[in-house]
Design a protein around this motif. Structure first.
Motif, short mmCIF file in Angstrom:
data_model
loop_
_atom_site.label_atom_id
_atom_site.label_comp_id
_atom_site.label_asym_id
_atom_site.label_seq_id
_atom_site.Cartn_x
_atom_site.Cartn_y
_atom_site.Cartn_z
N THR A 11 0.84 -1.19 0.00
CA THR A 11 0.00 0.00 0.00
C THR A 11 0.88 1.24 0.00
OG1 THR A 11 -0.19 0.27 2.41
CG2 THR A 11 -1.72 -1.27 1.34
N GLY A 12 0.42 2.29 -0.66
CA GLY A 12 1.23 3.50 -0.75
C GLY A 12 2.54 3.23 -1.46
N GLY A 13 2.48 2.50 -2.57
CA GLY A 13 3.70 2.03 -3.23
C GLY A 13 4.12 2.83 -4.43
N SER A 14 3.60 4.04 -4.61
CA SER A 14 3.88 4.77 -5.84
C SER A 14 5.20 5.53 -5.82
CB SER A 14 2.74 5.74 -6.16
OG SER A 14 2.61 6.72 -5.15
N ARG A 15 5.68 5.92 -4.63
CA ARG A 15 6.90 6.73 -4.59
C ARG A 15 7.61 6.53 -3.26
NH1 ARG A 15 5.45 12.52 -2.93
NH2 ARG A 15 3.41 12.32 -1.97
N GLY A 16 8.80 7.11 -3.17
CA GLY A 16 9.56 7.08 -1.92
C GLY A 16 9.82 5.67 -1.41
N ILE A 17 9.62 5.48 -0.12
CA ILE A 17 9.89 4.19 0.51
C ILE A 17 9.01 3.11 -0.10
CG2 ILE A 17 9.68 2.91 2.68
CD1 ILE A 17 10.55 5.47 4.13
N GLY A 18 7.74 3.40 -0.34
CA GLY A 18 6.84 2.39 -0.89
C GLY A 18 7.27 1.90 -2.25
N SER A 19 7.69 2.81 -3.11
CA SER A 19 8.17 2.43 -4.43
C SER A 19 9.42 1.57 -4.33
CB SER A 19 8.45 3.69 -5.26
OG SER A 19 8.98 3.35 -6.52
N ALA A 20 10.34 1.94 -3.45
CA ALA A 20 11.56 1.15 -3.28
C ALA A 20 11.25 -0.26 -2.79
CB ALA A 20 12.50 1.85 -2.30
N ILE A 21 10.27 -0.38 -1.89
CA ILE A 21 9.88 -1.70 -1.40
C ILE A 21 9.30 -2.53 -2.53
CG2 ILE A 21 8.21 -2.90 0.08
CD1 ILE A 21 8.55 -0.54 2.08
N ALA A 22 8.40 -1.94 -3.31
CA ALA A 22 7.79 -2.67 -4.42
C ALA A 22 8.85 -3.14 -5.40
CB ALA A 22 6.76 -1.78 -5.11
N ARG A 23 9.79 -2.27 -5.73
CA ARG A 23 10.83 -2.64 -6.69
C ARG A 23 11.75 -3.73 -6.14
NH1 ARG A 23 13.85 1.68 -7.09
NH2 ARG A 23 12.58 3.21 -5.97
N ARG A 24 12.04 -3.68 -4.84
CA ARG A 24 12.91 -4.70 -4.25
C ARG A 24 12.20 -6.06 -4.20
NH1 ARG A 24 17.35 -5.62 -0.79
NH2 ARG A 24 17.45 -7.90 -0.62
N LEU A 25 10.95 -6.09 -3.80
CA LEU A 25 10.23 -7.36 -3.75
C LEU A 25 10.12 -7.97 -5.14
CD1 LEU A 25 7.36 -6.56 -1.21
CD2 LEU A 25 9.58 -7.63 -0.75
N ALA A 26 9.88 -7.12 -6.14
CA ALA A 26 9.83 -7.62 -7.51
C ALA A 26 11.19 -8.14 -7.96
CB ALA A 26 9.35 -6.51 -8.45
N ILE A 34 0.67 -2.57 -6.25
CA ILE A 34 0.79 -1.40 -5.38
C ILE A 34 -0.54 -0.65 -5.38
CG2 ILE A 34 3.27 -1.16 -5.80
CD1 ILE A 34 2.59 1.30 -7.57
N THR A 35 -0.84 0.00 -4.27
CA THR A 35 -1.95 0.93 -4.24
C THR A 35 -1.41 2.35 -4.15
OG1 THR A 35 -2.26 0.94 -1.83
CG2 THR A 35 -3.43 -0.76 -3.10
N TYR A 36 -2.21 3.30 -4.62
CA TYR A 36 -1.82 4.70 -4.57
C TYR A 36 -3.08 5.52 -4.42
CZ TYR A 36 -3.41 5.05 -9.41
OH TYR A 36 -4.19 5.05 -10.55
N ALA A 37 -2.94 6.68 -3.76
CA ALA A 37 -4.11 7.51 -3.49
C ALA A 37 -4.52 8.34 -4.69
CB ALA A 37 -3.85 8.42 -2.30
N GLY A 38 -3.54 8.97 -5.37
CA GLY A 38 -3.93 9.86 -6.45
C GLY A 38 -2.85 10.19 -7.46
N ASN A 39 -1.59 9.87 -7.15
CA ASN A 39 -0.49 10.22 -8.04
C ASN A 39 -0.30 9.12 -9.09
OD1 ASN A 39 1.92 10.98 -9.26
ND2 ASN A 39 2.79 11.80 -7.36
N THR A 40 -1.12 9.19 -10.13
CA THR A 40 -1.10 8.14 -11.16
C THR A 40 0.24 8.08 -11.87
OG1 THR A 40 -3.48 8.42 -11.49
CG2 THR A 40 -2.26 7.29 -13.22
N ALA A 41 0.84 9.23 -12.12
CA ALA A 41 2.12 9.25 -12.84
C ALA A 41 3.20 8.52 -12.06
CB ALA A 41 2.53 10.69 -13.12
#
Length: 244
Positions: A11-26, A34-41
């Motif tokens: 959750t909250g995986g679009s940027r910052g720590i969340g993005s880094a976690i998603a990329r590492r697990l992948a 990943i989920t994101y609130a509003g930052n589609t880009a």
């Protein structure tokens, strides 16, 4: 590829720590939602980075502040993944003010996302979470250590660690392991290491620098992986010694 075949939701995986976690697990072999609130880009950029590296990922819009949206996002991600093995709750907000300047709105917003959103999301995920799965909560050293003008934020992060300890016992019969990673000062676009505030903070960090998002992601990957099978209910600080 220690997580090959595993299915992860961040959750909250679009940027910052969340993005880094998603990329590492992948990178470790997991299929990632990943989920994101509003930052589609930003969400699209994270998914693209994972796919460009040979991984599998997709993004689901879900607002952790809205229980209906949070539940729907978890359900959608679980359906697309075909179940969940690893649930990482990273979505969170921080608003800093002294108790004299706090408001009902800032209190409700922080507890709504950092605690209720996490609670709602976990309950929504449980029917889809496979036995032997992992739940990893992203807290903060603020949950243990007081800083000026952070009392409400700190209270939410103390609650996060408390939930993890309780859930570790609740879910032990299913061999679902629940742990908390508590970052200290980390270099992100919201808290850059070259800011004036950061330079003041660095003086209180024994290692003399801000942490990197990859260092948080590494701790999460450890808790998600095969070397953490006897660890549950634990809180791990990744802070350069700041809370020691």
């Amino acid at each position: 590829m220690s997580l090959k075949g595993r299915k992860a939701l961040v959750t909250g995986g679009s940027r910052g720590i969340g993005s880094a976690i998603a990329r590492r697990l992948a990178a470790d072999g997991a299929t990632v939602a990943i989920t994101y609130a509003g930052n589609t880009a930003a969400a699209d950029a994270t998914v693209a980075a994972i796919r460009d590296a040979g991984g599998t990922a997709f993004a689901v819009q879900a607002d952790a502040a809205d229980p209906v949206s949070q539940r729907a996002g978890v359900e959608q991600a679980a359906a697309a993944l075909g179940g969940i093995d690893i649930l990482v709750h990273n979505a969170g907000v921080a608003e800093f003010s002294t108790v004299a300047d706090d408001s009902d709105e800032t209190y409700d917003r922080q507890f709504g996302v950092n605690v209720k959103g996490l609670h709602v999301g976990t309950r929504a995920a449980l029917p889809h979470l496979n036995d032997g799965g992992r739940i990893i909560l992203i807290g903060s050293i603020s949950g243990d250590k007081a800083f000026p003008a952070t009392s409400v934020y700190s209270a939410t992060k103390a609650a996060v660690a408390a939930l993890a300890r309780g859930w570790a016992k609740d879910l032990a019969p299913r061999n679902i392991l629940v742990n908390t990673v508590q970052p200290g000062p980390i270099d992100t676009d919201m808290n850059p290491a070259d800011s004036e505030f950061a330079q003041q903070m660095i003086e209180a960090i024994p290692l003399g620098r801000y942490g990197r998002v990859e260092e948080i992601a590494g701790a999460v990957a450890f808790f998600a992986g095969p070397d953490a099978t006897y660890i549950t209910g634990t809180t791990l600080n990744i802070d350069g010694g700041a809370a020691a």
